[in-house]
Design a protein around this motif. Structure first.
Motif, PDB file in Angstrom:
ATOM      1  N   ASP A  83       0.756  -1.338  -0.105  1.00 15.91           N
ATOM      2  CA  ASP A  83      -0.001   0.145   0.084  1.00 15.91           C
ATOM      3  C   ASP A  83       0.724   1.162   0.108  1.00 15.91           C
ATOM      4  N   ARG A  84       2.092   1.212   0.721  1.00 11.00           N
ATOM      5  CA  ARG A  84       2.742   2.612   0.600  1.00 11.00           C
ATOM      6  C   ARG A  84       3.369   2.804  -0.814  1.00 11.00           C
ATOM      7  N   PHE A  85       3.386   1.777  -1.673  1.00  7.89           N
ATOM      8  CA  PHE A  85       4.083   2.157  -3.115  1.00  7.89           C
ATOM      9  C   PHE A  85       2.675   2.235  -3.983  1.00  7.89           C
ATOM     10  N   ARG A  86       1.734   1.801  -3.708  1.00 11.11           N
ATOM     11  CA  ARG A  86       0.524   1.778  -4.194  1.00 11.11           C
ATOM     12  C   ARG A  86       0.037   3.399  -4.453  1.00 11.11           C
ATOM     13  N   ARG A  87       0.187   4.025  -3.352  1.00 17.10           N
ATOM     14  CA  ARG A  87      -0.270   5.247  -3.434  1.00 17.10           C
ATOM     15  C   ARG A  87       0.608   6.377  -4.342  1.00 17.10           C
ATOM     16  N   SER A  88       1.803   5.876  -4.458  1.00 12.65           N
ATOM     17  CA  SER A  88       2.622   6.691  -5.338  1.00 12.65           C
ATOM     18  C   SER A  88       2.217   6.186  -6.752  1.00 12.65           C
ATOM     19  N   TRP A  89       1.771   4.851  -6.929  1.00  7.22           N
ATOM     20  CA  TRP A  89       1.477   4.423  -8.318  1.00  7.22           C
ATOM     21  C   TRP A  89       0.189   5.199  -8.807  1.00  7.22           C
ATOM     22  N   ASP A  90      -0.585   5.146  -7.421  1.00  7.09           N
ATOM     23  CA  ASP A  90      -2.078   5.803  -7.874  1.00  7.09           C
ATOM     24  C   ASP A  90      -1.963   7.226  -8.372  1.00  7.09           C
ATOM     25  N   ASP A  94      -3.389   8.534 -12.005  1.00  6.51           N
ATOM     26  CA  ASP A  94      -4.147   9.544 -12.125  1.00  6.51           C
ATOM     27  C   ASP A  94      -3.682  10.479 -13.125  1.00  6.51           C
ATOM     28  N   ALA A  95      -2.237  10.823 -13.047  1.00  5.01           N
ATOM     29  CA  ALA A  95      -1.729  11.921 -13.799  1.00  5.01           C
ATOM     30  C   ALA A  95      -1.850  11.242 -15.444  1.00  5.01           C
ATOM     31  N   LEU A  96      -1.741  10.103 -15.549  1.00  7.04           N
ATOM     32  CA  LEU A  96      -1.542   9.546 -16.850  1.00  7.04           C
ATOM     33  C   LEU A  96      -2.979   9.428 -17.457  1.00  7.04           C
ATOM     34  N   GLY A  97      -4.083   9.216 -16.579  1.00  7.45           N
ATOM     35  CA  GLY A  97      -5.295   9.103 -16.929  1.00  7.45           C
ATOM     36  C   GLY A  97      -5.775  10.748 -17.492  1.00  7.45           C
ATOM     37  N   THR A  98      -5.439  11.738 -16.645  1.00  6.63           N
ATOM     38  CA  THR A  98      -5.723  13.074 -17.145  1.00  6.63           C
ATOM     39  C   THR A  98      -5.248  13.559 -18.497  1.00  6.63           C
ATOM     40  N   LEU A 100      -4.050  11.446 -20.911  1.00  9.38           N
ATOM     41  CA  LEU A 100      -4.890  10.828 -21.957  1.00  9.38           C
ATOM     42  C   LEU A 100      -6.129  11.594 -22.317  1.00  9.38           C
ATOM     43  N   ALA A 101      -6.883  11.690 -21.266  1.00  8.63           N
ATOM     44  CA  ALA A 101      -8.189  12.504 -21.487  1.00  8.63           C
ATOM     45  C   ALA A 101      -8.188  13.909 -22.302  1.00  8.63           C
ATOM     46  N   ARG A 102      -7.003  14.767 -21.658  1.00  8.45           N
ATOM     47  CA  ARG A 102      -6.596  15.755 -22.533  1.00  8.45           C
ATOM     48  C   ARG A 102      -6.271  15.450 -23.981  1.00  8.45           C
ATOM     49  N   GLY A 103      -5.480  14.557 -24.254  1.00  6.76           N
ATOM     50  CA  GLY A 103      -5.195  14.165 -25.548  1.00  6.76           C
ATOM     51  C   GLY A 103      -6.451  13.818 -26.554  1.00  6.76           C
ATOM     52  N   ARG A 104      -7.646  13.239 -25.730  1.00  6.86           N
ATOM     53  CA  ARG A 104      -8.947  12.687 -26.537  1.00  6.86           C
ATOM     54  C   ARG A 104      -9.561  14.042 -27.015  1.00  6.86           C
ATOM     55  N   ARG A 105      -9.425  14.878 -25.848  1.00  7.00           N
ATOM     56  CA  ARG A 105     -10.156  16.147 -26.172  1.00  7.00           C
ATOM     57  C   ARG A 105      -9.523  16.934 -27.298  1.00  7.00           C
ATOM     58  N   THR A 106      -8.398  17.130 -27.310  1.00  7.81           N
ATOM     59  CA  THR A 106      -7.509  18.025 -28.358  1.00  7.81           C
ATOM     60  C   THR A 106      -7.533  17.092 -29.720  1.00  7.81           C
ATOM     61  N   ARG A 107      -7.749  15.966 -29.844  1.00  4.83           N
ATOM     62  CA  ARG A 107      -7.630  15.403 -31.104  1.00  4.83           C
ATOM     63  C   ARG A 107      -9.096  15.565 -31.728  1.00  4.83           C
TER      64      ARG A 107
END
Length: 114
Positions: A83-90, A94-98, A100-107
């Motif tokens: 869990d200590r590491f999972r927080r960093s991964w999360d 989350d940043a990657l998801g943001t 990707l969503a930004r890329g879909r909007r700009t396309r």
């Protein structure tokens, strides 16, 4: 033995995967493990003993048959450690998801002229 020593062995991990689907007889486990890893029945029995002695599996006797089941407490300890590491991964996911969503909007928008 430390939890990661137990989980570090591919045979023991595979046995736990089999047990995650429900209680299994030692014979059924042995049959799968021997086919997948080409090890002897005594070697499979030794892995089952390590899992049992370390608390990762329990066994119950029914006549001459032995039924093994996974025990979740040691796995919960591993999960808590991770869990200590999972927080960093999360945060990173989350940043990657943001992005990707930004890329879909700009396309979907026409290119802007400079």
């Amino acid at each position: 033995m430390h939890a990661f020593d137990i989980l570090g062995d591919p045979v023991r991990r595979r046995i736990l995967e089999l047990l995650a689907d429900g209680e299994q007889t030692s014979g059924a486990i042995t049959e799968v493990i021997r086919a997948e890893f080409a090890i002897s029945q005594p070697a499979v029995s030794q892995h089952l003993r390590v899992l049992r002695d370390s608390g990762f599996a329990s066994v119950r006797a029914e006549g001459t048959r032995r039924f093994y089941a996974v025990e979740t407490a040691p796995l919960s300890e591993v999960d808590a450690w991770l869990d200590r590491f999972r927080r960093s991964w999360d945060h990173r996911l989350d940043a990657l998801g943001t992005e990707l969503a930004r890329g879909r909007r700009t396309r979907g928008k026409p290119p802007t002229e400079a």
